[in-house]
Design an enzyme around this catalytic site. Structure first.
Site, PDB file in Angstrom:
ATOM      1  N   HIS A 306       0.957  -1.200  -0.315  1.00  0.00           N
ATOM      2  CA  HIS A 306      -0.427   0.269  -0.110  1.00  0.00           C
ATOM      3  C   HIS A 306       0.706   1.217  -0.410  1.00  0.00           C
ATOM      4  O   HIS A 306       2.443   1.134   0.347  1.00  0.00           O
ATOM      5  CB  HIS A 306      -1.188  -0.009   1.546  1.00  0.00           C
ATOM      6  N   HIS A 349       7.324   2.187  10.916  1.00  0.00           N
ATOM      7  CA  HIS A 349       8.621   2.710  10.401  1.00  0.00           C
ATOM      8  C   HIS A 349       8.900   3.790  11.151  1.00  0.00           C
ATOM      9  O   HIS A 349       8.844   4.216  12.513  1.00  0.00           O
ATOM     10  CB  HIS A 349       7.475   3.673   8.780  1.00  0.00           C
ATOM     11  N   GLU A 355       4.464  13.435  14.027  1.00  0.00           N
ATOM     12  CA  GLU A 355       2.234  12.598  13.927  1.00  0.00           C
ATOM     13  C   GLU A 355       1.790  12.989  14.560  1.00  0.00           C
ATOM     14  O   GLU A 355       2.165  11.861  15.754  1.00  0.00           O
ATOM     15  CB  GLU A 355       3.064  11.465  13.101  1.00  0.00           C
ATOM     16  N   HIS A 379       3.602  10.688  17.579  1.00  0.00           N
ATOM     17  CA  HIS A 379       4.617   9.520  17.513  1.00  0.00           C
ATOM     18  C   HIS A 379       5.676  10.814  16.515  1.00  0.00           C
ATOM     19  O   HIS A 379       5.730  11.277  15.599  1.00  0.00           O
ATOM     20  CB  HIS A 379       4.401   8.547  16.195  1.00  0.00           C
ATOM     21  N   HIS A 385       7.773   3.099  15.083  1.00  0.00           N
ATOM     22  CA  HIS A 385       6.208   3.289  15.745  1.00  0.00           C
ATOM     23  C   HIS A 385       5.405   2.166  15.020  1.00  0.00           C
ATOM     24  O   HIS A 385       5.759   1.758  13.976  1.00  0.00           O
ATOM     25  CB  HIS A 385       5.312   4.535  15.933  1.00  0.00           C
TER      26      HIS A 385
HETATM   27 FE   LIG Z   1       3.175   6.873  11.427  1.00  0.00          FE
END
Ligand SMILES: [Fe+2]
Length: 453
Positions: A306, A349, A355, A379, A385
Site C-alpha cells: 500500500h 516505520h 505525527e 509519534h 512506531h
Molecule cells: Fe506513522
C-alpha cells in the site's frame, strides 16, 4: 440536519439553492455575496462612496506581491472599518492556549505518547478558555510550525469576539455542534466535518449542541491548500466543490462587546460598543470554509502493498521546501482493503515528520485497543512506531480476501517540526503511561532457519 434560527438581529444573504443552504461551493474560489441588495460594488473595489454608507476595506491573506495563483484577499463592505473594532489593548492570560516555542526543560517530549479522551469539565468554558494545547512545533513569531489543541467547550461567547493573527485554525469536531458566526458569514459545524478559519478573521463561537469536544490544528505558516494529485489526475481525494464557504451575514448591534486578540502567542482584550460582525457584502478568495469528511474519496492499493499514508492527505500547508509540508492533514476513513499477499495495516516505520493523531470515531486498524474516539497519540520526529502485537498478528494471518474497513475515522496533523508537549499534555491524568508497552509482547521470530514464520 437540524436547522437553527440565526442569532437575533443577524441578517444573512439569500441562500443558494440546494442541500447546502447558506454556503457557496468551491475551494479558494473568487466568491461574491451580499446580505443586502446592491451592497456589493460592481466593476471596482473602492468607489468614492459605497452604497448604504458602508466602508470598503481589504483583508489581505497573503503578501500583496504573492504569486497570482497563491494570492488571497477579500474586499469587505462593512458598517464600520475594522479600526473601530479594537480600542487599546489589555494583556490577559489564557493559561492553557500555548504557542511555540513552548519548551519546558522538565518535560520529556521524546517518545511515543497516547492519551485517553478528556471529558468536558463542568465549569463554563468558551472557545477561548476551553482551548487546551497538546503540542507546539516551530515558532509562532517566524510563522513556521503549528500547535495541536483539544477544545472543550460548553458555553457560547456572548458579545465576545476573537481573532488570531498567529495563524489559521483547522477545526475537527469530535462531539457536539458549534456555530462560528464570522465577519464573512456563518458556519455550523458537527462531527465528521472540518472548518478552516483564516488568520485575522473575526468571529464568535456558539454552542448549538453541547458539550462540544474536538481537535484544532493552529497553522502558523503558509495556508492550507489541496495537495497536488500527480498521476491520480483531476478527481478523487478532496474535491474542490465539496468545500463550502458561507454567504455574507452581518449584525448591526450596539452593545458593549469584548474582542480578544491572539498575537505572537499572547492574548489581549479590547472593549468596543458594538458587534464587529458588520460585513454586509464581500468578494474575494480569502474566506472561511467547511468540508464534509464523508465526501473524501480515498485512493489506495488495488493489487499489492500500500502507498505511503500521504495518499490520504486532505489538505497540505507548504513549508517552502518542495514536498515537505509545514503541516499535512491526513484522513484514515472507511475503505476497502483488497491487496493480495500484503501486510495490510500501516507498516512499522520511523518518520522525519512528527505525527499527532486523533480518533473521531470507530476503530483504527493499527491500534484496535487504546486509541479510542476523542483520544490522541503522538509519534515524534524519528521515533519508531507501528502496529501493536494484536494488530501485527491479525495482519500477518488474516485471509487475503477483500475486507471493508467499516466504522473508522482518524486523522493526523503531521509536521516537519518536532512537537513539544505542553504541561497539560504531559502531566494530565489522561496520558496513558503504559502506551509504550503495546509493542512489548512482539517477540523475536527469527531463528536462522529459512521459511515463513
Ligand atoms: Fe506513522
Amino acid at each position: 440536519m437540524t436547522t437553527h434560527s440565526l442569532p437575533e438581529g443577524m441578517i444573512r444573504a439569500a441562500s443558494i439553492a440546494g442541500p447546502h443552504e447558506g454556503y457557496m461551493p468551491g475551494f479558494g474560489n473568487d466568491f461574491e455575496t451580499e446580505a443586502l441588495p446592491g451592497a456589493l460594488p460592481q466593476g471596482m473595489n473602492s468607489p468614492q462612496k459605497c452604497n448604504y454608507g458602508l466602508y470598503g476595506e481589504q483583508l489581505s491573506g497573503t503578501a500583496f506581491t504573492a504569486p497570482s495563483h497563491q494570492n488571497e484577499r477579500t474586499w469587505c463592505y462593512r458598517i464600520r472599518p475594522s479600526v473601530k473594532h479594537t480600542h487599546r489593548f489589555t494583556k490577559i492570560e489564557v493559561p492553557h492556549w500555548k504557542s511555540a516555542p513552548c519548551i519546558d526543560p522538565d518535560i520529556v517530549s521524546l517518545g511515543q505518547y497516547r492519551w485517553d479522551p478528556v471529558a468536558v469539565p463542568g465549569e463554563d468554558l468558551t472557545w477561548i478558555t476551553g482551548m487546551r494545547t497538546m503540542s507546539t512545533a516551530g515558532d509562532v513569531n517566524t510563522q513556521t510550525g503549528m500547535a495541536s489543541h483539544m477544545y472543550l467547550v460548553n458555553t457560547s461567547m456572548q458579545d465576545e469576539y476573537f481573532f488570531s493573527a498567529d495563524g489559521e485554525l483547522l477545526v475537527v469536531p469530535q462531539e457536539g455542534r458549534l456555530r462560528f458566526c464570522t465577519e464573512l458569514g456563518i458556519i455550523d459545524l458537527e462531527p465528521r466535518e472540518i472548518a478552516i478559519l483564516p488568520r485575522g478573521l473575526v468571529y464568535r463561537v456558539e454552542v448549538l449542541e453541547g458539550p462540544a469536544r474536538g481537535f484544532v490544528c493552529e497553522n502558523y505558516g503558509q495556508k492550507f491548500e489541496l495537495p497536488g494529485r500527480g498521476p491520480i489526475g483531476a478527481n478523487c481525494m478532496a474535491n474542490r466543490r465539496d468545500f463550502k464557504t458561507p454567504v455574507a451575514a452581518f449584525e448591526d448591534r450596539e452593545t458593549p462587546s469584548t474582542v480578544t486578540v491572539k498575537w505572537c502567542g499572547q492574548f489581549h482584550e479590547t472593549k468596543i460598543g458594538h458587534s464587529p460582525l458588520d460585513v454586509v457584502a464581500w468578494h474575494g478568495n480569502y474566506a472561511p470554509c467547511k468540508y464534509d469528511l464523508r465526501t473524501y474519496c480515498p485512493v489506495g492499493a488495488v493489487l499489492f502493498d500500500h502507498p505511503d499514508p500521504s495518499i490520504f492527505t486532505v489538505l497540505t500547508a507548504p513549508s517552502g521546501i518542495e514536498g515537505t509540508a509545514n503541516i499535512d492533514f491526513v484522513l484514515f476513513r472507511e475503505r476497502w482493503m483488497v491487496a493480495e499477499n500484503t501486510f495490510r495495516p500501516p507498516w512499522y516505520h520511523k518518520n522525519v515528520m512528527s505525527e499527532m493523531m486523533g480518533n473521531i470515531y470507530g476503530i483504527y486498524d493499527a491500534k484496535p485497543q487504546g486509541f479510542v474516539p476523542g483520544g490522541m497519540s503522538l509519534h515524534n520526529c524519528m521515533l519508531p512506531h507501528g502496529p501493536d502485537k494484536g494488530a501485527f498478528e491479525h495482519g500477518s494471518n488474516e485471509p487475503m480476501v477483500p475486507v471493508f474497513q467499516a466504522d473508522t475515522m482518524s486523522f493526523m496533523f503531521e509536521t516537519r517540526f518536532p512537537q513539544q508537549l505542553t504541561p497539560w499534555a504531559a502531566t494530565a491524568g489522561h496520558m496513558q503511561e503504559d502506551y509504550i508497552d503495546c509493542w512489548g509482547s512482539l517477540e523475536k521470530k527469527f531463528d536462522g532457519t529459512p521459511g515463513v514464520k
